[in-house]
Write a protein that holds these residues in place. Structure first.
Motif, mmCIF file in Angstrom:
data_model
loop_
_atom_site.group_PDB
_atom_site.id
_atom_site.type_symbol
_atom_site.label_atom_id
_atom_site.label_comp_id
_atom_site.label_asym_id
_atom_site.label_seq_id
_atom_site.Cartn_x
_atom_site.Cartn_y
_atom_site.Cartn_z
ATOM 1 N N PHE A 88 0.838 -1.207 0.000
ATOM 2 C CA PHE A 88 0.000 0.000 0.000
ATOM 3 C C PHE A 88 0.869 1.251 0.000
ATOM 4 C CE2 PHE A 88 -2.038 3.485 2.229
ATOM 5 C CZ PHE A 88 -3.245 3.599 1.551
ATOM 6 N N GLU A 89 1.843 1.289 0.890
ATOM 7 C CA GLU A 89 2.706 2.470 0.984
ATOM 8 C C GLU A 89 3.564 2.636 -0.261
ATOM 9 O OE1 GLU A 89 4.674 2.369 4.807
ATOM 10 O OE2 GLU A 89 2.773 2.684 5.856
ATOM 11 N N ASP A 90 4.002 1.523 -0.863
ATOM 12 C CA ASP A 90 4.786 1.622 -2.097
ATOM 13 C C ASP A 90 3.943 2.200 -3.230
ATOM 14 O OD1 ASP A 90 7.127 1.100 -3.769
ATOM 15 O OD2 ASP A 90 5.914 -0.491 -4.673
ATOM 16 N N ARG A 91 2.718 1.735 -3.342
ATOM 17 C CA ARG A 91 1.865 2.182 -4.448
ATOM 18 C C ARG A 91 1.346 3.603 -4.267
ATOM 19 N NH1 ARG A 91 -1.336 -2.966 -6.932
ATOM 20 N NH2 ARG A 91 0.256 -4.514 -6.494
ATOM 21 N N THR A 92 1.331 4.078 -3.030
ATOM 22 C CA THR A 92 0.850 5.446 -2.784
ATOM 23 C C THR A 92 1.990 6.375 -2.401
ATOM 24 O OG1 THR A 92 0.366 5.004 -0.451
ATOM 25 C CG2 THR A 92 -1.434 4.642 -2.045
ATOM 26 N N GLY A 93 3.224 5.929 -2.564
ATOM 27 C CA GLY A 93 4.372 6.775 -2.263
ATOM 28 C C GLY A 93 4.503 7.110 -0.791
ATOM 29 N N SER A 94 3.942 6.278 0.069
ATOM 30 C CA SER A 94 3.966 6.493 1.526
ATOM 31 C C SER A 94 3.309 7.805 1.930
ATOM 32 C CB SER A 94 5.393 6.427 2.075
ATOM 33 O OG SER A 94 5.946 5.160 1.848
ATOM 34 N N ALA A 95 2.415 8.318 1.089
ATOM 35 C CA ALA A 95 1.724 9.567 1.417
ATOM 36 C C ALA A 95 0.789 9.376 2.607
ATOM 37 C CB ALA A 95 0.941 10.065 0.207
ATOM 38 N N TRP A 96 0.259 8.172 2.757
ATOM 39 C CA TRP A 96 -0.647 7.869 3.868
ATOM 40 C C TRP A 96 -0.164 6.598 4.551
ATOM 41 C CZ3 TRP A 96 -2.538 8.688 -1.159
ATOM 42 C CH2 TRP A 96 -3.074 9.969 -1.378
ATOM 43 N N PRO A 97 0.791 6.734 5.468
ATOM 44 C CA PRO A 97 1.319 5.542 6.128
ATOM 45 C C PRO A 97 0.235 4.795 6.907
ATOM 46 C CG PRO A 97 2.363 7.557 6.970
ATOM 47 C CD PRO A 97 1.372 7.966 5.941
ATOM 48 N N SER A 148 10.675 7.985 -14.962
ATOM 49 C CA SER A 148 10.371 6.588 -15.252
ATOM 50 C C SER A 148 8.879 6.436 -15.531
ATOM 51 C CB SER A 148 10.763 5.724 -14.056
ATOM 52 O OG SER A 148 10.316 4.407 -14.246
ATOM 53 N N GLN A 149 8.523 5.416 -16.257
ATOM 54 C CA GLN A 149 7.111 5.171 -16.538
ATOM 55 C C GLN A 149 6.677 3.784 -16.060
ATOM 56 O OE1 GLN A 149 4.704 7.284 -17.581
ATOM 57 N NE2 GLN A 149 6.259 8.843 -17.320
ATOM 58 N N ARG A 150 7.315 3.294 -14.987
ATOM 59 C CA ARG A 150 6.850 2.033 -14.399
ATOM 60 C C ARG A 150 5.476 2.277 -13.762
ATOM 61 N NH1 ARG A 150 9.772 0.077 -9.930
ATOM 62 N NH2 ARG A 150 9.713 2.244 -9.287
ATOM 63 N N ARG A 151 4.671 1.232 -13.640
ATOM 64 C CA ARG A 151 3.340 1.373 -13.036
ATOM 65 C C ARG A 151 3.420 1.979 -11.646
ATOM 66 N NH1 ARG A 151 -1.207 -0.272 -15.236
ATOM 67 N NH2 ARG A 151 -1.146 -1.689 -16.975
ATOM 68 N N ALA A 152 4.384 1.556 -10.849
ATOM 69 C CA ALA A 152 4.525 2.102 -9.495
ATOM 70 C C ALA A 152 4.825 3.597 -9.551
ATOM 71 C CB ALA A 152 5.613 1.363 -8.727
ATOM 72 N N ASP A 153 5.614 4.015 -10.530
ATOM 73 C CA ASP A 153 5.927 5.441 -10.673
ATOM 74 C C ASP A 153 4.701 6.221 -11.137
ATOM 75 O OD1 ASP A 153 8.606 5.190 -9.877
ATOM 76 O OD2 ASP A 153 9.199 4.614 -11.903
ATOM 77 N N VAL A 154 3.927 5.643 -12.037
ATOM 78 C CA VAL A 154 2.710 6.306 -12.495
ATOM 79 C C VAL A 154 1.724 6.425 -11.334
ATOM 80 C CG1 VAL A 154 0.708 6.136 -14.034
ATOM 81 C CG2 VAL A 154 3.011 5.656 -14.900
ATOM 82 N N ALA A 155 1.612 5.376 -10.513
ATOM 83 C CA ALA A 155 0.740 5.436 -9.340
ATOM 84 C C ALA A 155 1.186 6.563 -8.408
ATOM 85 C CB ALA A 155 0.755 4.102 -8.596
ATOM 86 N N TRP A 156 2.480 6.667 -8.171
ATOM 87 C CA TRP A 156 3.015 7.716 -7.313
ATOM 88 C C TRP A 156 2.783 9.087 -7.932
ATOM 89 C CZ3 TRP A 156 3.558 9.948 -3.143
ATOM 90 C CH2 TRP A 156 4.616 10.769 -2.766
ATOM 91 N N LEU A 157 2.919 9.190 -9.258
ATOM 92 C CA LEU A 157 2.651 10.466 -9.936
ATOM 93 C C LEU A 157 1.192 10.897 -9.767
ATOM 94 C CD1 LEU A 157 4.722 10.050 -13.217
ATOM 95 C CD2 LEU A 157 5.085 11.758 -11.415
#
Length: 180
Positions: free
Chosen positions: A25-34, A137-146
């Protein structure tokens, strides 16, 4: 934020144990909401009770693994398909603080607004830098964080504009209460 639905969504990928869900969860949301790990396990217990996940037993390393049930898949599909409601706006600590500051004698509302503006502009700069870094980067995890970063940037920009309005309203109030 619906932790319940977020955990169900993550379990659609594969069965996981609580700590894995928290990290994912934290990886996909960039740890914005721990997430608090206790909250994760409490939510998993409720999801199991409600028939949305099942306890698959241990993984041999002391972790209890959970998987999503058909009812859980239906629940998360419904969550993704439904808009986020606006009938009960989320509690906004800053709006509450300013509403109280305006009504309590002796509070320097201008100073409260200015302190928040400085913090908000700093956050906006940090978010913008993070967005620049993640855009490479355009990895899915990076796009999710963006996506999360863009949301945070827009919210912070709106907050700064709202603070400008608050300051203007305070100036109006001062002008109206000054005899002249």
């Amino acid at each position: 934020m619906s932790i319940r639905h977020s955990l169900l969504a993550l379990l659609q990928d594969k069965p996981r144990y609580g700590y894995e869900l928290r990290v994912e969860f934290e990886d996909r949301t960039g740890s914005a909401w721990p997430l608090n790990i206790g909250q994760v396990y409490t939510t998993l217990d409720r999801l199991e009770r409600d028939g949305f996940v099942r306890n698959d037993g241990g993984d041999g390393e002391g972790h209890v693994v959970y998987s999503i049930t058909d009812s859980g898949r239906s629940e998360v599909t419904g969550w993704f398909g439904a808009p986020v409601g606006r009938s009960n706006p989320p509690r906004n600590e800053l709006a509450i603080k300013l509403a109280l500051a305006v009504t309590i004698p002796g509070v320097d509302v201008g100073a409260v607004i200015q302190a928040q503006r400085v913090a908000s502009v700093k956050a906006l700069q940090d978010y913008t830098k993070s967005r620049r870094d993640a855009s490479a980067s355009q990895r899915r995890a990076d796009v999710a964080w963006l996506l999360v970063l863009d949301s945070l940037i827009f919210q912070t920009e709106a907050e700064v504009r709202w603070l400008d309005l608050c300051e203007a309203r305070m100036a109006q109030l001062t002008a109206q209460s000054t005899p002249g």
